[in-house]
Design a protein around this motif. Sequence first.
Motif, short mmCIF file in Angstrom:
data_model
loop_
_atom_site.label_atom_id
_atom_site.label_comp_id
_atom_site.label_asym_id
_atom_site.label_seq_id
_atom_site.Cartn_x
_atom_site.Cartn_y
_atom_site.Cartn_z
N LYS A 226 21.06 26.28 38.28
CA LYS A 226 21.99 27.54 38.45
C LYS A 226 20.87 28.53 39.04
N GLU A 227 21.19 29.39 39.98
CA GLU A 227 20.38 30.29 40.58
C GLU A 227 18.86 29.51 40.82
N GLY A 228 18.82 28.67 41.50
CA GLY A 228 17.84 27.97 41.89
C GLY A 228 16.66 27.44 40.91
N LYS A 229 17.53 27.06 39.76
CA LYS A 229 16.53 26.43 38.76
C LYS A 229 17.52 25.48 37.99
N PHE A 230 17.05 24.35 37.53
CA PHE A 230 17.63 23.48 36.47
C PHE A 230 17.77 24.18 34.99
N ILE A 231 18.88 24.35 34.81
CA ILE A 231 19.06 24.80 33.36
C ILE A 231 19.54 23.94 32.28
N ARG A 232 19.70 22.78 32.70
CA ARG A 232 19.95 21.62 31.72
C ARG A 232 19.67 20.36 32.34
N LYS A 233 19.20 19.34 31.76
CA LYS A 233 18.80 17.99 32.11
C LYS A 233 19.24 17.03 30.89
N GLY A 234 19.87 15.75 31.48
CA GLY A 234 20.14 14.83 30.52
C GLY A 234 21.34 14.06 30.51
N ASP A 235 21.67 13.10 29.90
CA ASP A 235 22.89 12.34 30.24
C ASP A 235 24.12 13.17 29.89
N PHE A 236 25.18 12.46 30.46
CA PHE A 236 26.45 13.42 30.83
C PHE A 236 26.87 14.19 29.32
N GLU A 237 26.91 13.33 28.32
CA GLU A 237 27.31 13.81 27.25
C GLU A 237 26.35 14.91 26.53
N THR A 238 25.14 14.94 26.64
CA THR A 238 24.11 15.65 26.02
C THR A 238 24.27 16.87 26.89
N VAL A 239 24.42 16.93 28.23
CA VAL A 239 24.56 18.32 28.76
C VAL A 239 25.66 18.93 28.57
N PHE A 240 26.87 18.31 28.53
CA PHE A 240 28.15 18.89 28.46
C PHE A 240 28.54 19.06 26.88
N SER A 241 27.79 18.59 25.86
CA SER A 241 28.25 18.81 24.62
C SER A 241 27.94 20.16 24.13
N ASP A 242 26.94 20.89 24.64
CA ASP A 242 26.90 22.40 24.42
C ASP A 242 27.34 23.16 25.48
N ASN A 243 28.68 23.80 25.29
CA ASN A 243 29.04 24.35 26.44
C ASN A 243 28.65 25.90 26.14
N SER A 244 27.50 26.33 25.53
CA SER A 244 27.23 27.69 25.55
C SER A 244 27.12 28.54 26.88
N ASP A 245 26.59 27.84 27.93
CA ASP A 245 26.18 28.38 29.17
C ASP A 245 27.63 28.25 29.92
N GLU A 246 27.76 29.60 30.64
CA GLU A 246 29.03 29.87 31.06
C GLU A 246 29.18 28.97 32.32
N LEU A 247 28.40 28.63 32.96
CA LEU A 247 28.50 27.73 34.14
C LEU A 247 28.88 26.15 33.58
N ILE A 248 28.31 25.71 32.70
CA ILE A 248 28.47 24.58 32.14
C ILE A 248 30.07 24.61 31.75
N ARG A 249 30.32 25.43 30.96
CA ARG A 249 31.82 25.54 30.34
C ARG A 249 32.69 25.79 31.61
N GLU A 250 32.47 26.66 32.55
CA GLU A 250 33.48 26.56 33.82
C GLU A 250 33.58 25.16 34.45
N PHE A 251 32.42 24.69 34.74
CA PHE A 251 32.55 23.35 35.32
C PHE A 251 33.41 22.33 34.65
N TYR A 252 33.10 22.24 33.28
CA TYR A 252 34.05 21.16 32.42
C TYR A 252 35.44 21.67 32.46
N ASP A 253 35.56 22.99 32.43
CA ASP A 253 37.11 23.34 32.33
C ASP A 253 37.68 23.07 33.59
#
Lengths: 258, 263
Positions: A226-253
């Motif tokens: 996001k904006e030229g930086k990695f905001i989260r790294k990990g396996d799929f479950e770890t990355v998408f288990s926490d949807n506090s970030d708007e981008l992660i939430r929007e992607f998943y939804d």
Amino acid sequence: MKTFTPEIDWDDVVISIRGLFKSFGSNHVLRGVDLDLHKGENIVVLGRSGTGKSVLIKIIAGLLKPDAGTVNVLGQEVPALGTAELRELRLKIGFCFQNGALYDSMTVGENLAFPLKRNDPKMTADQRRRLIDIVLDAVGLSQTINQMPAELSGGQRKRIGIARTLILRPEIMLYDEPTAGLDPITCTEINDLINEVQKRFKTSSIIITHDLTCARTTGDKIAVMKEGKFIRKGDFETVFSDNSDELIREFYDYNFTQ
Amino acid sequence: MEPNDQPEKPVISTKVDAFFLSVYDIFRFISRFFREVLRPPFEVQEFIRQCFMVGYKSLALISLTGFITGLVFTKQSRPSLAEFGATSWLPSLISIAVIRALAPLVTALICAGKVGSSIGAELASMKVTEQIDAMEVSAINPFKYLVVTRILACTVCLPLLMSYTALVGMMGSYLDIHLNEQTSITAFFAKAFANISFLDLFSSFFKSVCFGFTIGVVSCYQGFNASQGTTGVGKAANVAVVISMFLIFIEEIVIVQIINSIR
């Protein structure tokens, strides 16, 4: 989910990136990227269009120079390499372009033979033909050998693009949006092919995408940009288990609830 | 640490800076050509293919234009010479005009239009569809394969095409003279070459080499550095033709001045 367990050597880092910055004029595309790719691992870089994902892999392949930071590929510092050393290194890196980037004026067979002829002039026509048959068989398109790129579908062009990189037996594969613009069935075929390449050719890969199905199916690790930086790294479950970030939430939804 | 965030200030003005930067870029492009052309491996097969595209594929257009140029020039000159009863000077006049000026210029202008636009568009479309990057990442030198072969083919083929244009132009002229004065072909060529010196032939060849090199460099540079997607393809083809033609006229003036000072 991945249908097999890849053999990842966690002690062997094939790509190591630290503090990578890249700007085009006043557009700051990469703003301090850190990334490690281990031997045998597939990392999926997720992010919206224009966040610098493609720029990242172009810097890894030496097509662009970074403004700051280190890019170490197979023990070599890419921005510091001379032309000859960079060519040598590129033989170990396969780059699959978004639209295949097949040479329009050549048939599929000639597209595949071209890098072999240039990089191994001593190879006989028979040896070349055997290698071409192997990679065409690997991507399931043996029947297209005499066709021109214009006669192929989008999915076929991408597969031939993958075959063309595989023919040089690279250790690292860089995929730029492998499923962009394809129908869901072809996407599944491409995802399976990426896994098949990892399994059969023992490659380590960075896959650039904004397709979550592709990320889930092919990635051993996900890195969200996001904006030229990695905001989260990990396996799929770890990355998408926490949807506090708007981008992660929007992607998943967007990908899984529609 | 994030690199300097301040945008670079132009030295003179943005446009003037851009002009000088592009001039510098072209000189770097030319110097890279001379470095790469002498360094093995040599792309002989691609060079021959390009000679076929530049030379053979232009023959039909060159034949038609050359023949008509010779024929029309003779027809237009005849009345003026006839006023002084000097129509016997037609072969000499035509040969001087065709060999010294018309053949090199007509050939170069036709090739700038046909070959320049084709090379510009081809390389630009390869650039915007990432085919050039694909060569680069396959450890192939795209400059050597695409640019060096095309510039060399243009430089080699233009003098050959110019000789052919001159011959065809003379044949056009002969047709008109033969129909009016029943001159034999031997007598026509004997008269035609009576006033042609080695310097005339050398200057025409030299001009054609320069024109061919110019067409090759300009169209390859425009194609190889194309941007802005598909719009860039059309722009590269267009700019390649316009700049090539402009430079051809400038070179023509300069070379004619030099040759005339030697003569």
